[in-house]
Write a protein that holds these residues in place. Sequence first.
Motif, mmCIF file in Angstrom:
data_model
loop_
_atom_site.group_PDB
_atom_site.id
_atom_site.type_symbol
_atom_site.label_atom_id
_atom_site.label_comp_id
_atom_site.label_asym_id
_atom_site.label_seq_id
_atom_site.Cartn_x
_atom_site.Cartn_y
_atom_site.Cartn_z
ATOM 1 N N MET A 1 66.078 59.208 38.044
ATOM 2 C CA MET A 1 66.233 60.633 38.413
ATOM 3 C C MET A 1 67.454 60.817 39.325
ATOM 4 N N ASN A 2 68.253 61.828 39.022
ATOM 5 C CA ASN A 2 69.427 62.082 39.864
ATOM 6 C C ASN A 2 69.039 63.003 41.026
ATOM 7 N N ILE A 3 68.979 62.399 42.207
ATOM 8 C CA ILE A 3 68.459 63.125 43.366
ATOM 9 C C ILE A 3 69.398 64.251 43.798
ATOM 10 N N ASP A 4 70.699 63.999 43.700
ATOM 11 C CA ASP A 4 71.654 65.049 44.090
ATOM 12 C C ASP A 4 71.546 66.269 43.184
ATOM 13 N N GLU A 5 71.382 66.002 41.873
ATOM 14 C CA GLU A 5 71.199 67.099 40.915
ATOM 15 C C GLU A 5 69.951 67.900 41.255
ATOM 16 N N LEU A 6 68.874 67.150 41.537
ATOM 17 C CA LEU A 6 67.593 67.788 41.843
ATOM 18 C C LEU A 6 67.728 68.646 43.103
ATOM 19 N N ALA A 7 68.387 68.094 44.114
ATOM 20 C CA ALA A 7 68.584 68.839 45.365
ATOM 21 C C ALA A 7 69.372 70.117 45.091
ATOM 22 N N LYS A 8 70.424 70.007 44.265
ATOM 23 C CA LYS A 8 71.236 71.195 43.926
ATOM 24 C C LYS A 8 70.396 72.250 43.231
ATOM 25 N N GLY A 9 69.565 71.783 42.288
ATOM 26 C CA GLY A 9 68.695 72.705 41.556
ATOM 27 C C GLY A 9 67.745 73.433 42.488
ATOM 28 N N ILE A 10 67.196 72.692 43.419
ATOM 29 C CA ILE A 10 66.260 73.312 44.369
ATOM 30 C C ILE A 10 66.978 74.352 45.212
ATOM 31 N N VAL A 11 68.150 73.974 45.731
ATOM 32 C CA VAL A 11 68.913 74.894 46.576
ATOM 33 C C VAL A 11 69.325 76.143 45.791
ATOM 34 N N ALA A 12 69.553 75.975 44.480
ATOM 35 C CA ALA A 12 69.904 77.123 43.628
ATOM 36 C C ALA A 12 68.682 77.976 43.312
ATOM 37 N N GLY A 13 67.525 77.525 43.789
ATOM 38 C CA GLY A 13 66.320 78.325 43.587
ATOM 39 C C GLY A 13 65.690 78.167 42.220
ATOM 40 N N GLU A 14 66.015 77.070 41.518
ATOM 41 C CA GLU A 14 65.422 76.867 40.188
ATOM 42 C C GLU A 14 63.968 76.421 40.315
ATOM 43 N N ARG A 15 63.087 77.152 39.660
ATOM 44 C CA ARG A 15 61.651 76.863 39.758
ATOM 45 C C ARG A 15 61.314 75.466 39.261
ATOM 46 N N ARG A 16 61.939 75.080 38.118
ATOM 47 C CA ARG A 16 61.596 73.771 37.549
ATOM 48 C C ARG A 16 62.012 72.653 38.488
ATOM 49 N N ALA A 17 63.183 72.810 39.103
ATOM 50 C CA ALA A 17 63.644 71.789 40.051
ATOM 51 C C ALA A 17 62.680 71.711 41.234
ATOM 52 N N LEU A 18 62.258 72.852 41.733
ATOM 53 C CA LEU A 18 61.318 72.866 42.863
ATOM 54 C C LEU A 18 60.002 72.174 42.483
ATOM 55 N N ALA A 19 59.502 72.534 41.296
ATOM 56 C CA ALA A 19 58.237 71.936 40.852
ATOM 57 C C ALA A 19 58.388 70.419 40.712
ATOM 58 N N ARG A 20 59.516 69.978 40.142
ATOM 59 C CA ARG A 20 59.741 68.534 39.998
ATOM 60 C C ARG A 20 59.859 67.860 41.368
ATOM 61 N N GLY A 21 60.546 68.536 42.291
ATOM 62 C CA GLY A 21 60.685 67.996 43.642
ATOM 63 C C GLY A 21 59.320 67.816 44.308
ATOM 64 N N ILE A 22 58.460 68.815 44.148
ATOM 65 C CA ILE A 22 57.136 68.724 44.774
ATOM 66 C C ILE A 22 56.318 67.610 44.119
ATOM 67 N N THR A 23 56.416 67.494 42.796
ATOM 68 C CA THR A 23 55.725 66.394 42.116
ATOM 69 C C THR A 23 56.190 65.051 42.678
ATOM 70 N N LEU A 24 57.489 64.981 42.952
ATOM 71 C CA LEU A 24 58.045 63.741 43.504
ATOM 72 C C LEU A 24 57.466 63.434 44.894
ATOM 73 N N VAL A 25 57.438 64.437 45.781
ATOM 74 C CA VAL A 25 56.910 64.160 47.129
ATOM 75 C C VAL A 25 55.399 63.913 47.108
ATOM 76 N N GLU A 26 54.744 64.398 46.036
ATOM 77 C CA GLU A 26 53.290 64.173 45.959
ATOM 78 C C GLU A 26 52.932 62.787 45.433
ATOM 79 N N SER A 27 53.894 62.122 44.807
ATOM 80 C CA SER A 27 53.604 60.820 44.205
ATOM 81 C C SER A 27 53.458 59.747 45.276
ATOM 82 N N SER A 28 52.580 58.800 45.024
ATOM 83 C CA SER A 28 52.458 57.694 45.990
ATOM 84 C C SER A 28 53.111 56.420 45.462
ATOM 85 N N ARG A 29 53.744 56.505 44.267
ATOM 86 C CA ARG A 29 54.465 55.327 43.756
ATOM 87 C C ARG A 29 55.622 55.005 44.682
#
Lengths: 323, 323
Positions: A1-29
Amino acid sequence: MNIDELAKGIVAGERRALARGITLVESSREDHRAQATALLAALPKDREALRIGLSGTPGVGKSTFIESFGMMLIQRGLRVAVLAIDPSSSRSGGSILGDKTRMDLLSREKAAFIRPSPSQTHLGGVARRTREAVTLCEAAGFDVVLIETVGVGQSETVVSEMSDLFLLLLAPAGGDELQGVKRGIMEMADIIVVNKADGDLKPAASRTCADYAGALRLLRKRPQDPDGFPKAMMVSALEENGLSEAWDEMQTLTDWRRAEGFWDRTRAAQARYWFEQSVKQELLAQLETPTAKAELKTLGDRVARGQEDPTKAAQDFIKQLDR
Amino acid sequence: MNIDELAKGIVAGERRALARGITLVESSREDHRAQATALLAALPKDREALRIGLSGTPGVGKSTFIESFGMMLIQRGLRVAVLAIDPSSSRSGGSILGDKTRMDLLSREKAAFIRPSPSQTHLGGVARRTREAVTLCEAAGFDVVLIETVGVGQSETVVSEMSDLFLLLLAPAGGDELQGVKRGIMEMADIIVVNKADGDLKPAASRTCADYAGALRLLRKRPQDPDGFPKAMMVSALEENGLSEAWDEMQTLTDWRRAEGFWDRTRAAQARYWFEQSVKQELLAQLETPTAKAELKTLGDRVARGQEDPTKAAQDFIKQLDR
C-alpha cells in the motif's frame, strides 16, 4: 500500500481513502500497524474538528439524536463524521452504529461519514483505534466528529479523553431515578441533554432537566467552564426541537475555552495521555504473543499448584522475555 | 544478608526475623528485591493461616474491632498478625496502624504481630508488598492474618484477592444511608459486621444490620457460599459483645469452603492472579527508571505540542527501551 497516496487521498477528503485509512488503523496485523503509524505521521497536523463525545444508555434515543443533530449541522454547511466506542460490540454485535439504517438520512449524506465501533473486546484496543480514526477524520477536513458510546462505565472516560466537549444524553425519568447516573459520568458532562421532550413525555423531560440542573449546581466548579456551565437542556430529536439551541451552547462553550486557552491545554494533555497509554499498551502487548501466552499458562499452573512463588515466577518469566 | 538464616528465623517464629523479612520485601532497592525473591522461594509452602480481609471507612471503629477481636483470638491460643493496605498512608501519614498505640493491648501481646501499611502511593506496589508480608506471616506460623484497609475503592479488591474471607465493618447509620456502600464492595463481603451495637446506638445498629441483611439477600447467590451466607451481624468491639459469634461464623464458613474445595480453588486462582499482576508490574517498572522517565517527559512534551503523533512517539520510545 502506498502510504503517501493514501494520506493525500484522505487530505483531499476522499471517502474511500478515509475508509481504507480507518481499516488500516483498526487492523492488528503487525505490518498494518507499521503502515498505520506511518500514515498518522504523514498527515498534516493543522486541521482541527470539533470533537464531541456523546454518551447515553440504550433507549435514550442516541441514534435519533445523532441523525437529527447531524442533519442540522449538515444543513449549516458543516461536514460531520460519526465514530463509536462500544467495547461490547464484538460480542453482542449490538453497536447502534453497526446498523447504519437507523441513521437513514445521515448515512446517505455526502457531507456525513459514519463508521461503526471497531470490534474488539479489549477497551484499550478499541480506544486506540478510535482515537486514530478521529485523527484521520480531522485530516480529511471534517468540521465535527461525534464519538458516541454506550453508558457502560470505563468507555466514557476513554471518550472524554479524546473529546473537546462531552454530552450526556438522557431520557425523561421519574424523579427518584437521578442516582442511576454515576457521579463520575455526571462530572464529565459539559452539557446534559434530556431527549424525548415531546408528546406525553414533555412534563417528565422538564422535571428530569430541572433535577439534573440542580444536581449540576452541586458539583464543584471546574476551571474549564464559563458561568452557567455545565448545563442541562431539553431537546426532541424526533421533532427536531432544541437542536439549534444545543449547538449554540456548544459553540458558546468552545469559543470561551478557545479564548481562555483551555482548548489548547486540554488537547495537549490528551495527546500526552494517549502517548503514555500507547507506551503501556505496547509494553503489555509482549504478553499477547502465542509463545508468551503459553509460557504464562505453564508458569501460572505451577504457581496455582503452589509449586512456585508468584513473585519468583514473574521474575523468571520476565527474564525469558528479554532473551 | 544470609537469606537461609533469615528464612530459618522466620520459620522458627522469631519476631525480629519476621520484621526484617518484611522490611526486605518492602524495599524497592534492586538488590533487596532479589534477596526478597530468594527469601520467598526459600520459605516452606505447607503453613497456612486464615487470611481475613477487613474493610471499613474511618469512624467505624476498625482499630477497636481489631484490638478486641485480636485479643479474643489470642485468648483462644491463636497467634494473630495484623497487616494493612493503605495507599494513602505515605501522603497523609494517616494509616490507623501507623499508630500502634491505638491497639494498645494487642501490640503488647507476644502472640500478636502488628505491621503498618508499607508507605507507597502506588497501590500496585503496596499490594505486592503486603501480599508478600502475608506469605512471611504464614511461614512464621501465625494462625490468623488480618489484612485491613480503608474503604477507598480499589484497595478492597486488592485485599479480597489475598484473603480467604472478607469482612466489611460498618457503623450504625440512618436507614437511607445504605447506598453509601458501593455495590461492588457489598458483593465482596462474606460477613458484614455492624460495629458499635452498644449504648444509644444499639437500636440504629439493629436497623442497619437488618437493612444490610435485606440487601445481601437481593444479591446473586455465589457458588462459594453455604446457605445463610453472606450474612450481616452486630458486634460491640467496645463492650466485646458478639466477637465470639463472629468468629464462629467465620469458622463455619471456612470449614464449609475447605470441605467443598472452594478454599483450595480460591487460593490457586489468587496465586495465579498475583503472578500475572507481578508480570505486568515488572514490565511497567521499565518506565520508572530515571532515564525512562526523562525520555517519557521529553517525548511527551513533543507530543503535547503537536510535533509528533502519540502512536508514533510511543513506538519510538519502545524501540529505545529495547536497545
